[in-house]
Motif scaffolding. Structure first.
Motif, mmCIF file in Angstrom:
data_model
loop_
_atom_site.group_PDB
_atom_site.id
_atom_site.type_symbol
_atom_site.label_atom_id
_atom_site.label_comp_id
_atom_site.label_asym_id
_atom_site.label_seq_id
_atom_site.Cartn_x
_atom_site.Cartn_y
_atom_site.Cartn_z
ATOM 1 N N ILE A 195 0.839 -1.209 0.000
ATOM 2 C CA ILE A 195 0.000 0.000 0.000
ATOM 3 C C ILE A 195 0.871 1.254 0.000
ATOM 4 O O ILE A 195 0.645 2.181 -0.791
ATOM 5 C CB ILE A 195 -0.984 -0.016 1.188
ATOM 6 C CG1 ILE A 195 -2.104 -1.044 0.923
ATOM 7 C CG2 ILE A 195 -1.579 1.373 1.429
ATOM 8 C CD1 ILE A 195 -3.081 -1.244 2.068
ATOM 9 N N TYR A 196 1.887 1.291 0.866
ATOM 10 C CA TYR A 196 2.746 2.483 0.915
ATOM 11 C C TYR A 196 3.585 2.619 -0.357
ATOM 12 O O TYR A 196 3.930 3.735 -0.763
ATOM 13 C CB TYR A 196 3.624 2.469 2.172
ATOM 14 C CG TYR A 196 2.855 2.834 3.421
ATOM 15 C CD1 TYR A 196 2.245 4.083 3.527
ATOM 16 C CD2 TYR A 196 2.734 1.937 4.486
ATOM 17 C CE1 TYR A 196 1.523 4.430 4.666
ATOM 18 C CE2 TYR A 196 2.011 2.270 5.626
ATOM 19 C CZ TYR A 196 1.415 3.521 5.714
ATOM 20 O OH TYR A 196 0.694 3.863 6.832
ATOM 21 N N MET A 197 3.902 1.499 -1.003
ATOM 22 C CA MET A 197 4.603 1.583 -2.291
ATOM 23 C C MET A 197 3.688 2.222 -3.339
ATOM 24 O O MET A 197 4.130 3.061 -4.128
ATOM 25 C CB MET A 197 5.082 0.203 -2.754
ATOM 26 C CG MET A 197 5.994 0.279 -3.971
ATOM 27 S SD MET A 197 6.832 -1.281 -4.378
ATOM 28 C CE MET A 197 5.502 -2.179 -5.141
ATOM 29 N N HIS A 198 2.400 1.833 -3.335
ATOM 30 C CA HIS A 198 1.424 2.467 -4.232
ATOM 31 C C HIS A 198 1.332 3.967 -3.963
ATOM 32 O O HIS A 198 1.148 4.763 -4.885
ATOM 33 C CB HIS A 198 0.040 1.832 -4.049
ATOM 34 C CG HIS A 198 -0.173 0.602 -4.875
ATOM 35 N ND1 HIS A 198 -0.431 0.634 -6.225
ATOM 36 C CD2 HIS A 198 -0.172 -0.713 -4.538
ATOM 37 C CE1 HIS A 198 -0.577 -0.602 -6.689
ATOM 38 N NE2 HIS A 198 -0.419 -1.436 -5.689
ATOM 39 N N GLU A 199 1.450 4.331 -2.684
ATOM 40 C CA GLU A 199 1.395 5.743 -2.285
ATOM 41 C C GLU A 199 2.691 6.484 -2.613
ATOM 42 O O GLU A 199 2.793 7.690 -2.409
ATOM 43 C CB GLU A 199 1.127 5.840 -0.776
ATOM 44 C CG GLU A 199 -0.275 5.464 -0.353
ATOM 45 C CD GLU A 199 -1.304 6.498 -0.757
ATOM 46 O OE1 GLU A 199 -1.225 7.652 -0.280
ATOM 47 O OE2 GLU A 199 -2.178 6.166 -1.582
ATOM 48 N N GLN A 200 3.701 5.742 -3.060
ATOM 49 C CA GLN A 200 5.053 6.259 -3.336
ATOM 50 C C GLN A 200 5.727 6.799 -2.073
ATOM 51 O O GLN A 200 6.622 7.646 -2.138
ATOM 52 C CB GLN A 200 5.017 7.326 -4.441
ATOM 53 C CG GLN A 200 4.528 6.760 -5.760
ATOM 54 C CD GLN A 200 4.536 7.764 -6.898
ATOM 55 O OE1 GLN A 200 4.829 8.941 -6.706
ATOM 56 N NE2 GLN A 200 4.200 7.314 -8.089
ATOM 57 N N ASP A 201 5.265 6.282 -0.914
ATOM 58 C CA ASP A 201 5.906 6.630 0.363
ATOM 59 C C ASP A 201 6.856 5.479 0.710
ATOM 60 O O ASP A 201 6.567 4.621 1.545
ATOM 61 C CB ASP A 201 4.831 6.817 1.449
ATOM 62 C CG ASP A 201 5.402 7.404 2.731
ATOM 63 O OD1 ASP A 201 6.643 7.434 2.878
ATOM 64 O OD2 ASP A 201 4.606 7.814 3.599
ATOM 65 N N TYR A 202 8.003 5.471 0.028
ATOM 66 C CA TYR A 202 8.898 4.318 0.092
ATOM 67 C C TYR A 202 9.549 4.150 1.470
ATOM 68 O O TYR A 202 9.754 3.028 1.925
ATOM 69 C CB TYR A 202 9.956 4.414 -1.005
ATOM 70 C CG TYR A 202 9.355 4.515 -2.395
ATOM 71 C CD1 TYR A 202 8.394 3.594 -2.827
ATOM 72 C CD2 TYR A 202 9.708 5.542 -3.268
ATOM 73 C CE1 TYR A 202 7.825 3.688 -4.083
ATOM 74 C CE2 TYR A 202 9.142 5.638 -4.537
ATOM 75 C CZ TYR A 202 8.200 4.710 -4.931
ATOM 76 O OH TYR A 202 7.629 4.804 -6.176
#
Length: 287
Positions: free
Chosen positions: A111-118
């Motif tokens: 989910i955070y990868m989708h948000e680009q919050d790596y």
């Protein structure tokens, strides 16, 4: 004597993008409770990959194990209810009793990868613990353009199981990112999968991207059209066809229209929209 891995085939089908095959072959008898939960999570994630978000949301109720609840959050997130999914993930990750659950950590990372919050994704995935978590770390580091860190993760995977499907896939992803002579190595990995496994969109796209890197755009186009026959709405297939057609000097407007309709948040759609806006502004300034 080692006990047989009852979920080996199911896992491999899922990893290689044979989602319907994973669902069809999920009736594995005599599974211990923990493996039954893993089986169910793979089946529901296969439904998610096929776009059947509502089925997953409807079937997983509040009495389900943590791993399945996490998978439900992924379905919620991808169906558009991002705020609910993210606030629930945050709440659950702050609960010490369940925060270490590997599936919950995996879904948080996705989910955070989708948000680009790596950086947030890595907080939950970086300690590893499963091959899927290590493979997700490789993907995250490649998104961050840190192939050096991705390579470290791959080495950990190779030490655990060099022949594992996810180790091979991660190796191919890294080779594609590094480029140069490594592209041929990536192609051979996807070629090996295509000879041993059911041909899937994931394998066809992998081979096609390698071909494009090697300048073999006609071959890439035929692979991508084969992938399109399997799933006409697949985002990666459509995006790769757009790029491939541009190199072949062919119109890609129909594929871009399809991508806009089925995946309006895709990076390529956003870039195209931004380019159109800039063009319109330039025209207006001249006018």
């Amino acid at each position: 004597m080692a006990t047989p891995d009852l979920l080996f085939g199911l896992r491999n089908s899922f990893y290689l993008g044979a989602y319907q095959a994973a669902i069809n072959n999920s009736d594995v008898p005599n599974l211990p409770p923990e493996e039954a939960v893993e089986r169910d999570s793979l089946v529901y994630r296969s439904y998610i990959a096929l776009g059947s978000y509502q089925l997953v949301i409807n079937e997983i109720d509040s009495s389900a194990p943590t791993a399945l609840q996490a998978v439900k959050l992924l379905a919620l997130y991808l169906s558009g209810d991002k705020e609910t999914a993210i606030s629930s993930i945050r709440e659950w990750l702050s609960d010490a009793a369940i925060a270490s659950n590997p599936i919950l950590r995996l879904i948080a990372g996705i989910i955070y990868m989708h948000e680009q919050d790596y950086n947030e994704a890595l907080k939950h995935t970086n300690s590893g613990g499963t091959m899927e978590l290590h493979a997700l770390n490789v993907q995250i580091f490649l998104k961050m353009h840190r192939s050096d860190y991705a390579e470290k993760q791959l080495k950990i995977m190779q030490q655990i199981d060099e022949d594992h499907t996810l180790t091979q896939l991660a190796n191919a992803w890294l080779n594609l990112a590094v480029g140069g002579s490594k592209i041929q190595e990536a192609y051979l990995i996807f070629q090996d999968f295509s000879e041993k496994s059911q041909m899937t969109g994931l394998i066809l796209n992998g081979k096609a991207v390698c071909c494009m890197h090697m300048g073999r755009f006609d071959e890439a186009e035929s692979l991508l059209l084969e992938a399109l026959n399997k799933d006409a709405k697949d985002a990666e297939t459509l995006a790769n066809l757009i790029v491939c057609n541009l190199h072949l000097g062919k119109s890609s407007s129909r594929y871009l229209s399809q991508l806009k309709l089925s995946h309006p948040d895709h990076m390529l759609v956003k870039r195209a929209s931004s380019a159109e806006d800039n063009f319109d502004r330039a025209v207006q300034s001249v006018a």
